[in-house]
Scaffold this motif. Structure first.
Motif, PDB file in Angstrom:
ATOM      1  N   GLY A 144       0.810  -1.212   0.000  1.00  0.00           N
ATOM      2  CA  GLY A 144       0.000   0.000   0.000  1.00  0.00           C
ATOM      3  C   GLY A 144       0.841   1.260   0.000  1.00  0.00           C
ATOM      4  N   LEU A 145       1.996   1.207  -0.667  1.00  0.00           N
ATOM      5  CA  LEU A 145       2.899   2.365  -0.734  1.00  0.00           C
ATOM      6  C   LEU A 145       3.165   2.716  -2.199  1.00  0.00           C
ATOM      7  N   PRO A 146       2.201   3.317  -2.874  1.00  0.00           N
ATOM      8  CA  PRO A 146       2.380   3.624  -4.301  1.00  0.00           C
ATOM      9  C   PRO A 146       3.555   4.555  -4.579  1.00  0.00           C
ATOM     10  N   TRP A 147       3.864   5.477  -3.670  1.00  0.00           N
ATOM     11  CA  TRP A 147       4.990   6.394  -3.889  1.00  0.00           C
ATOM     12  C   TRP A 147       6.315   5.637  -3.946  1.00  0.00           C
ATOM     13  N   LEU A 148       6.427   4.571  -3.131  1.00  0.00           N
ATOM     14  CA  LEU A 148       7.643   3.773  -3.138  1.00  0.00           C
ATOM     15  C   LEU A 148       7.715   2.916  -4.404  1.00  0.00           C
ATOM     16  N   GLY A 149       6.540   2.472  -4.865  1.00  0.00           N
ATOM     17  CA  GLY A 149       6.495   1.740  -6.125  1.00  0.00           C
ATOM     18  C   GLY A 149       6.928   2.625  -7.287  1.00  0.00           C
ATOM     19  N   LYS A 150       6.514   3.881  -7.246  1.00  0.00           N
ATOM     20  CA  LYS A 150       6.914   4.820  -8.303  1.00  0.00           C
ATOM     21  C   LYS A 150       8.412   5.110  -8.247  1.00  0.00           C
ATOM     22  N   ALA A 151       8.959   5.136  -7.037  1.00  0.00           N
ATOM     23  CA  ALA A 151      10.403   5.355  -6.898  1.00  0.00           C
ATOM     24  C   ALA A 151      11.170   4.212  -7.558  1.00  0.00           C
ATOM     25  N   PHE A 152      10.732   2.974  -7.301  1.00  0.00           N
ATOM     26  CA  PHE A 152      11.377   1.827  -7.932  1.00  0.00           C
ATOM     27  C   PHE A 152      11.271   1.925  -9.452  1.00  0.00           C
ATOM     28  N   ALA A 153      10.076   2.216  -9.953  1.00  0.00           N
ATOM     29  CA  ALA A 153       9.855   2.282 -11.398  1.00  0.00           C
ATOM     30  C   ALA A 153      10.717   3.367 -12.038  1.00  0.00           C
ATOM     31  N   LEU A 154      10.872   4.493 -11.356  1.00  0.00           N
ATOM     32  CA  LEU A 154      11.697   5.578 -11.879  1.00  0.00           C
ATOM     33  C   LEU A 154      13.162   5.144 -11.979  1.00  0.00           C
ATOM     34  N   PHE A 155      13.673   4.520 -10.911  1.00  0.00           N
ATOM     35  CA  PHE A 155      15.063   4.050 -10.935  1.00  0.00           C
ATOM     36  C   PHE A 155      15.257   3.006 -12.037  1.00  0.00           C
ATOM     37  N   ALA A 156      14.279   2.108 -12.200  1.00  0.00           N
ATOM     38  CA  ALA A 156      14.387   1.058 -13.219  1.00  0.00           C
ATOM     39  C   ALA A 156      14.343   1.646 -14.621  1.00  0.00           C
ATOM     40  N   ALA A 157      13.443   2.603 -14.837  1.00  0.00           N
ATOM     41  CA  ALA A 157      13.306   3.219 -16.156  1.00  0.00           C
ATOM     42  C   ALA A 157      14.582   3.944 -16.562  1.00  0.00           C
ATOM     43  N   LEU A 158      15.206   4.629 -15.621  1.00  0.00           N
ATOM     44  CA  LEU A 158      16.449   5.336 -15.916  1.00  0.00           C
ATOM     45  C   LEU A 158      17.616   4.362 -16.070  1.00  0.00           C
ATOM     46  N   ALA A 159      17.639   3.334 -15.246  1.00  0.00           N
ATOM     47  CA  ALA A 159      18.741   2.360 -15.281  1.00  0.00           C
ATOM     48  C   ALA A 159      18.812   1.627 -16.606  1.00  0.00           C
ATOM     49  N   THR A 160      17.669   1.446 -17.239  1.00  0.00           N
ATOM     50  CA  THR A 160      17.665   0.671 -18.485  1.00  0.00           C
ATOM     51  C   THR A 160      18.473   1.345 -19.590  1.00  0.00           C
ATOM     52  N   PHE A 161      18.609   2.678 -19.540  1.00  0.00           N
ATOM     53  CA  PHE A 161      19.418   3.368 -20.543  1.00  0.00           C
ATOM     54  C   PHE A 161      20.909   3.231 -20.250  1.00  0.00           C
ATOM     55  N   GLY A 366      16.063  -7.875 -22.768  1.00  0.00           N
ATOM     56  CA  GLY A 366      15.407  -8.043 -21.473  1.00  0.00           C
ATOM     57  C   GLY A 366      15.189  -6.726 -20.764  1.00  0.00           C
ATOM     58  N   TRP A 367      16.220  -5.886 -20.750  1.00  0.00           N
ATOM     59  CA  TRP A 367      16.097  -4.618 -20.043  1.00  0.00           C
ATOM     60  C   TRP A 367      15.185  -3.632 -20.767  1.00  0.00           C
ATOM     61  N   GLU A 368      15.038  -3.766 -22.081  1.00  0.00           N
ATOM     62  CA  GLU A 368      14.078  -2.908 -22.777  1.00  0.00           C
ATOM     63  C   GLU A 368      12.683  -3.141 -22.211  1.00  0.00           C
ATOM     64  N   TYR A 369      12.351  -4.396 -21.992  1.00  0.00           N
ATOM     65  CA  TYR A 369      11.016  -4.687 -21.460  1.00  0.00           C
ATOM     66  C   TYR A 369      10.879  -4.174 -20.027  1.00  0.00           C
ATOM     67  N   TYR A 370      11.929  -4.308 -19.219  1.00  0.00           N
ATOM     68  CA  TYR A 370      11.872  -3.784 -17.855  1.00  0.00           C
ATOM     69  C   TYR A 370      11.607  -2.278 -17.877  1.00  0.00           C
ATOM     70  N   GLY A 371      12.354  -1.579 -18.723  1.00  0.00           N
ATOM     71  CA  GLY A 371      12.197  -0.132 -18.802  1.00  0.00           C
ATOM     72  C   GLY A 371      10.848   0.283 -19.326  1.00  0.00           C
ATOM     73  N   GLU A 372      10.377  -0.419 -20.359  1.00  0.00           N
ATOM     74  CA  GLU A 372       9.086  -0.073 -20.942  1.00  0.00           C
ATOM     75  C   GLU A 372       7.951  -0.303 -19.949  1.00  0.00           C
ATOM     76  N   THR A 373       8.018  -1.414 -19.216  1.00  0.00           N
ATOM     77  CA  THR A 373       6.994  -1.691 -18.203  1.00  0.00           C
ATOM     78  C   THR A 373       7.010  -0.620 -17.121  1.00  0.00           C
ATOM     79  N   SER A 374       8.195  -0.195 -16.725  1.00  0.00           N
ATOM     80  CA  SER A 374       8.322   0.845 -15.697  1.00  0.00           C
ATOM     81  C   SER A 374       7.781   2.181 -16.186  1.00  0.00           C
ATOM     82  N   ILE A 375       8.086   2.521 -17.435  1.00  0.00           N
ATOM     83  CA  ILE A 375       7.575   3.773 -18.015  1.00  0.00           C
ATOM     84  C   ILE A 375       6.055   3.739 -18.108  1.00  0.00           C
TER      85      ILE A 375
END
Length: 449
Positions: A144-161, A366-375
């Protein structure tokens, strides 16, 4: 202070003892709570993973087969770290570093099992009817912590590049230039086009490639490594012995001088966790899309993933290097691996070249899909196409640029991904235990229901 120096310091700080302790500690806690699942249930793990690899059962709409999901995950985890990373660990921490790599992998199996199980348990369907999941979803829907989920997604989306496109493309062009003097610009352009063709079809297209590419590339590398070990069989027992004798009394593999135990432990643990990604939360993003009847059944593929990556592939690399006698020459990590394979067979260097190119290429997919899902998680499905365009362009630039600074930035973002993910895993450990008990009460009954 120079930006490169600053990033290097931050990289070293983030991947220092605290994060390594958190990553391994999470695996230890989960191993205890799951009563050593990865050990005493290992035969069952192999029964429902390795023996099911080529099951031709068609996946339901919006999902992919369990093997396609783990193949996509392995495409990202089996990478240059399995070749260069292992050599680096031995050069820095001596042969004993491999023992600590194995230990980290053992506990990492529990972590990866937990990540994958939660990803399936808390996954959703997007607007296109596709099943999606990952740490951001179990952090949001479970904790129940959507802000923390968004933090993970942001780090993952940037990391993929970083770890997903530019650095891998650079590794491919650098390897092919060194081996065949191929023009990096031409290789980068061709690579960008090929990747663009594959990713335009989304996960299904990526999975169709990885389910064929991963077995092929892994088999070529494993068979080549075993062939070298057979030829150098007289030195293999000594190589194995050196791993155990140096684990607690470490010596430099190059100079033979005594080094600190902490250096050996950190070299083995950090390189091991970096290559199998247990605790980072990346590969569960792919495995969440599997067509499975129970979250824990797909979780078994998480154990298999770490086993194949760190216990099988990394061990073969380590034994080939340690039995070759090339470490005394003081050459760099990439050259060490190539020289080690060449001591057994004349074309051994080409095995390393092929491995580096295919491993890096599969990591891009593999990482393209991780990044796309995060975005998509952050900005909705409309962000998918722009992301693919930018990702493809980044491949080309990565192929022709000097990327020392990007490597450090990628490492930093990878480390930052781990923190919210481990909070989610530890916070939902009770759910993991409950799902595990439910599944193992009768695995066959669940499968046939």
């Amino acid at each position: 202070m120079d930006i490169k120096v600053l990033l290097k310091h931050i990289d070293t700080l983030i991947w220092g003892a605290p994060l390594l302790i958190l990553l391994v500690g999470t695996g230890i806690v989960l191993t205890i709570e799951l009563k050593g699942l990865q050990l005493h249930k290992f035969p069952i793990v192999m029964k429902y993973t390795f023996l099911k690899m080529f099951d031709k059962t068609k996946a339901k709409e919006g999902t992919i087969t369990p093997f396609q999901s783990v193949a996509t995950a392995l495409a990202a985890t089996i990478g240059t770290g399995n070749i260069v990373g292992v050599a680096t660990a031995i050069i820095i921490g001596g042969p004993g570093a491999i023992f600590w790599m194995w230990l980290a992998a053992f506990f990492g199996m529990a972590t990866k099992y937990a990540e994958v199980t939660l990803s399936v348990a808390y996954r959703e369907k997007n607007s296109k009817g596709e099943v999606v999941g990952g740490p951001m979803y179990y952090i949001q829907n479970g904790l129940g912590l959507p802000w923390l989920g968004k933090a993970f997604a942001l780090f993952a989306a940037l990391a993929t590049f970083g770890i997903g496109s530019t650095t891998q493309a650079n590794a491919i062009t650098g390897t092919l230039k060194a081996a065949f003097n191929l023009n990096p610009t031409a290789v980068g352009l061709l690579l960008s086009i090929v990747v663009a063709i594959i990713i335009v079809g989304g996960l299904n297209s990526i999975a169709k490639v990885t389910e064929k590419l991963v077995p092929f590339m892994a088999s070529c590398y494993i068979i080549g490594g075993i062939l070298v070990l057979i030829i150098n069989f007289h030195a293999v027992p000594g190589a194995l012995a050196s791993i155990f004798t140096n684990a607690f009394n470490p010596r430099s593999a190059v100079s033979g001088s005594t080094i600190g135990l902490l250096v050996a432990v950190q070299a083995g643990v950090s390189r091991g966790l970096f290559t199998n990604e247990a605790g980072l939360g990346s590969s569960p993003i792919a495995q969440a899309s599997a067509d499975t009847d129970h979250p824990a059944r797909q979780g078994l593929w998480g154990i298999f993933e770490v086993f194949m990556d760190s216990i099988v592939v990394c061990t073969i690399t380590a034994l080939v290097i340690l039995s070759s006698g090339v470490l005394s020459t003081g050459i760099d990590a990439t050259a060490t691996s190539a020289a080690a394979f060449s001591t057994g067979i004349s074309f051994g260097g080409y095995i390393v070249t092929l491995g580096l190119v295919l491993f890096a290429f599969s990591t891009i997919l593999g990482w393209e899909y991780y990044g796309e899902t995060s975005i998509r998680y952050l900005f909705g499905d409309k962000a998918s196409k722009p992301y693919r365009v930018i990702f493809t362009i980044s491949i080309f630039f990565g192929a022709v640029m000097e990327l020392e600074m990007v490597w450090h930035l990628a490492n930093i973002l990878n480390g930052l991904m781990a923190i919210p993910n481990l909070i989610g895993v530890l916070g939902l450990s009770g759910v993991i235990v409950k799902l595990t008990k439910d599944f193992f009460a009768d695995p066959d009954r669940v499968r046939n229901s």
